[in-house]
Design a protein around this motif. Structure first.
Motif, PDB file in Angstrom:
ATOM      1  N   LYS A   1      -9.718   7.869  -4.514  1.00 10.78           N
ATOM      2  CA  LYS A   1      -9.253   6.747  -3.896  1.00 10.78           C
ATOM      3  C   LYS A   1      -8.257   6.773  -2.987  1.00 10.78           C
ATOM      4  O   LYS A   1      -7.212   7.706  -3.197  1.00 10.78           O
ATOM      5  CB  LYS A   1      -8.707   5.679  -5.057  1.00 10.78           C
ATOM      6  N   GLU A   2      -8.306   6.618  -1.667  1.00 12.33           N
ATOM      7  CA  GLU A   2      -7.387   6.621  -0.671  1.00 12.33           C
ATOM      8  C   GLU A   2      -6.709   5.316   0.028  1.00 12.33           C
ATOM      9  O   GLU A   2      -7.244   4.304  -0.147  1.00 12.33           O
ATOM     10  CB  GLU A   2      -7.904   7.040   0.638  1.00 12.33           C
ATOM     11  N   ILE A   3      -5.492   5.449  -0.037  1.00 13.22           N
ATOM     12  CA  ILE A   3      -4.614   4.356   0.630  1.00 13.22           C
ATOM     13  C   ILE A   3      -4.078   4.684   1.846  1.00 13.22           C
ATOM     14  O   ILE A   3      -3.706   5.859   2.261  1.00 13.22           O
ATOM     15  CB  ILE A   3      -3.686   3.711  -0.298  1.00 13.22           C
ATOM     16  N   SER A   4      -3.718   3.659   2.653  1.00 12.58           N
ATOM     17  CA  SER A   4      -3.049   3.825   4.005  1.00 12.58           C
ATOM     18  C   SER A   4      -1.550   3.421   3.866  1.00 12.58           C
ATOM     19  O   SER A   4      -1.444   2.502   3.429  1.00 12.58           O
ATOM     20  CB  SER A   4      -3.653   2.939   5.245  1.00 12.58           C
ATOM     21  N   VAL A   5      -0.721   4.362   4.302  1.00 16.23           N
ATOM     22  CA  VAL A   5       0.706   4.215   4.235  1.00 16.23           C
ATOM     23  C   VAL A   5       1.358   4.230   5.522  1.00 16.23           C
ATOM     24  O   VAL A   5       1.122   5.244   6.212  1.00 16.23           O
ATOM     25  CB  VAL A   5       1.366   5.259   3.292  1.00 16.23           C
ATOM     26  N   PRO A   6       2.046   3.196   5.932  1.00 14.54           N
ATOM     27  CA  PRO A   6       2.574   3.288   7.324  1.00 14.54           C
ATOM     28  C   PRO A   6       3.514   4.320   7.404  1.00 14.54           C
ATOM     29  O   PRO A   6       4.177   4.680   6.649  1.00 14.54           O
ATOM     30  CB  PRO A   6       3.261   1.820   7.359  1.00 14.54           C
ATOM     31  N   ILE A   7       3.509   5.035   8.530  1.00 12.37           N
ATOM     32  CA  ILE A   7       4.570   5.934   9.131  1.00 12.37           C
ATOM     33  C   ILE A   7       5.618   5.214   9.543  1.00 12.37           C
ATOM     34  O   ILE A   7       5.632   4.282  10.517  1.00 12.37           O
ATOM     35  CB  ILE A   7       3.764   6.879   9.910  1.00 12.37           C
TER      36      ILE A   7
ATOM     37  N   PRO B   1       3.674   1.359  20.845  1.00 11.74           N
ATOM     38  CA  PRO B   1       2.365   1.807  20.399  1.00 11.74           C
ATOM     39  C   PRO B   1       2.071   1.265  18.965  1.00 11.74           C
ATOM     40  O   PRO B   1       2.848   0.691  18.293  1.00 11.74           O
ATOM     41  CB  PRO B   1       2.463   3.168  20.330  1.00 11.74           C
ATOM     42  N   ALA B   2       0.625   1.106  18.815  1.00 10.74           N
ATOM     43  CA  ALA B   2       0.298   0.530  17.607  1.00 10.74           C
ATOM     44  C   ALA B   2       0.841   1.481  16.295  1.00 10.74           C
ATOM     45  O   ALA B   2       1.080   2.439  16.297  1.00 10.74           O
ATOM     46  CB  ALA B   2      -1.447   0.620  17.499  1.00 10.74           C
ATOM     47  N   ARG B   3       0.981   0.685  15.275  1.00 10.14           N
ATOM     48  CA  ARG B   3       1.494   1.455  13.965  1.00 10.14           C
ATOM     49  C   ARG B   3       0.598   2.316  13.661  1.00 10.14           C
ATOM     50  O   ARG B   3      -0.516   2.210  13.779  1.00 10.14           O
ATOM     51  CB  ARG B   3       1.664   0.396  12.982  1.00 10.14           C
ATOM     52  N   ARG B   4       1.181   3.609  13.296  1.00 12.39           N
ATOM     53  CA  ARG B   4       0.407   4.558  12.454  1.00 12.39           C
ATOM     54  C   ARG B   4       0.543   4.803  11.263  1.00 12.39           C
ATOM     55  O   ARG B   4       1.620   4.309  10.490  1.00 12.39           O
ATOM     56  CB  ARG B   4       0.999   5.961  13.210  1.00 12.39           C
ATOM     57  N   TYR B   5      -0.542   5.165  10.545  1.00  8.40           N
ATOM     58  CA  TYR B   5      -0.543   5.376   9.335  1.00  8.40           C
ATOM     59  C   TYR B   5      -0.968   6.858   8.750  1.00  8.40           C
ATOM     60  O   TYR B   5      -1.639   7.622   9.412  1.00  8.40           O
ATOM     61  CB  TYR B   5      -1.702   4.380   8.818  1.00  8.40           C
ATOM     62  N   ASP B   6      -0.446   7.085   7.506  1.00  9.90           N
ATOM     63  CA  ASP B   6      -0.950   8.364   6.716  1.00  9.90           C
ATOM     64  C   ASP B   6      -1.811   7.772   5.634  1.00  9.90           C
ATOM     65  O   ASP B   6      -1.702   6.682   5.068  1.00  9.90           O
ATOM     66  CB  ASP B   6       0.136   9.003   5.941  1.00  9.90           C
ATOM     67  N   VAL B   7      -2.940   8.743   5.291  1.00 10.51           N
ATOM     68  CA  VAL B   7      -3.988   8.371   4.212  1.00 10.51           C
ATOM     69  C   VAL B   7      -3.720   9.394   3.329  1.00 10.51           C
ATOM     70  O   VAL B   7      -3.687  10.460   3.514  1.00 10.51           O
ATOM     71  CB  VAL B   7      -5.309   8.364   4.807  1.00 10.51           C
ATOM     72  N   ILE B   8      -3.312   8.803   2.176  1.00 16.03           N
ATOM     73  CA  ILE B   8      -3.069   9.512   1.016  1.00 16.03           C
ATOM     74  C   ILE B   8      -4.183   9.267  -0.291  1.00 16.03           C
ATOM     75  O   ILE B   8      -4.441   8.104  -0.369  1.00 16.03           O
ATOM     76  CB  ILE B   8      -1.706   9.613   0.439  1.00 16.03           C
ATOM     77  N   GLU B   9      -4.161  10.213  -1.066  1.00 19.32           N
ATOM     78  CA  GLU B   9      -5.240  10.111  -2.188  1.00 19.32           C
ATOM     79  C   GLU B   9      -4.122   9.517  -3.432  1.00 19.32           C
ATOM     80  O   GLU B   9      -3.364   9.673  -3.486  1.00 19.32           O
ATOM     81  CB  GLU B   9      -5.616  11.097  -2.998  1.00 19.32           C
ATOM     82  N   ASP B  10      -4.760   8.599  -3.941  1.00 21.32           N
ATOM     83  CA  ASP B  10      -4.112   7.518  -4.864  1.00 21.32           C
ATOM     84  C   ASP B  10      -5.048   7.328  -6.132  1.00 21.32           C
ATOM     85  O   ASP B  10      -5.473   6.321  -6.466  1.00 21.32           O
ATOM     86  CB  ASP B  10      -3.776   6.054  -4.385  1.00 21.32           C
ATOM     87  N   GLY B  11      -5.264   8.563  -6.852  1.00 18.16           N
ATOM     88  CA  GLY B  11      -6.050   8.409  -8.111  1.00 18.16           C
ATOM     89  C   GLY B  11      -7.693   8.463  -7.818  1.00 18.16           C
ATOM     90  O   GLY B  11      -8.017   8.977  -6.940  1.00 18.16           O
ATOM     91  N   GLU B  12      -8.193   7.878  -8.725  1.00 15.12           N
ATOM     92  CA  GLU B  12      -9.718   7.726  -8.396  1.00 15.12           C
ATOM     93  C   GLU B  12     -10.271   6.327  -8.741  1.00 15.12           C
ATOM     94  O   GLU B  12      -9.657   5.654  -9.448  1.00 15.12           O
ATOM     95  CB  GLU B  12     -10.457   8.793  -9.653  1.00 15.12           C
ATOM     96  N   ASP B  13     -11.524   5.991  -8.332  1.00 17.54           N
ATOM     97  CA  ASP B  13     -11.930   4.739  -8.365  1.00 17.54           C
ATOM     98  C   ASP B  13     -12.738   4.729  -9.763  1.00 17.54           C
ATOM     99  O   ASP B  13     -12.618   5.644 -10.243  1.00 17.54           O
ATOM    100  CB  ASP B  13     -12.514   4.327  -7.041  1.00 17.54           C
ATOM    101  N   GLU B  14     -13.637   3.712  -9.688  1.00 15.79           N
ATOM    102  CA  GLU B  14     -14.213   3.445 -11.023  1.00 15.79           C
ATOM    103  C   GLU B  14     -15.222   4.275 -11.424  1.00 15.79           C
ATOM    104  O   GLU B  14     -15.984   4.836 -12.050  1.00 15.79           O
ATOM    105  CB  GLU B  14     -14.735   1.961 -11.336  1.00 15.79           C
TER     106      GLU B  14
END
Length: 117
Positions: free
Chosen positions: A95-101, A77-90
């Motif tokens: 700010k959210e980033i996708s991290v592979p599970i 199956p397609a790779r799955r991701y977790d979306v986590i907060e990574d600080g704040e944008d300008e």
């Protein structure tokens, strides 16, 4: 968490190709004839691998070339991701980033086709 499990579907009756699972990410066909690291084949889309027996009774990936008998299909199956907060944008917005599970073999499917004797 890596598991040595895979979903198995016997598509047609008969004798099926021998396989063994190892390390939570590898599958070996025949008597150490062909080993595939399924985790290295994982992509952002579903991947399907055709496993065939060639004219010299070897195990090969794909249906071209010297492939003679269709033995199995592996669906990753397609790779799955977790979306986590990574600080704040300008603008001060989160700010959210996708991290592979991590790869999970138990989500893959091995479809077995009966081999002619």
């Amino acid at each position: 968490m890596a598991t040595n499990k895979i979903n198995v579907v016997e598509k047609t009756p008969g004798t099926h190709i021998e396989y063994a699972l190892s390390g939570g990410k590898k599958i070996t066909f025949g008597d150490d004839e062909l080993t595939i690291n399924l985790a290295s084949r994982e992509r952002d889309y579903e991947v399907s691998l055709d496993i065939c027996i060639d004219e010299e009774d070897g195990v090969v990936i794909g249906t071209g070339g010297k492939a003679q008998k269709y033995a199995a299909q592996i669906v990753i199956p397609a790779r799955r991701y977790d979306v986590i907060e990574d600080g704040e944008d300008e603008n001060g917005e989160p700010k959210e980033i996708s991290v592979p599970i991590p790869f999970d073999m138990s989500l893959c499917t091995l479809i077995l086709w009966g081999l002619e004797v």
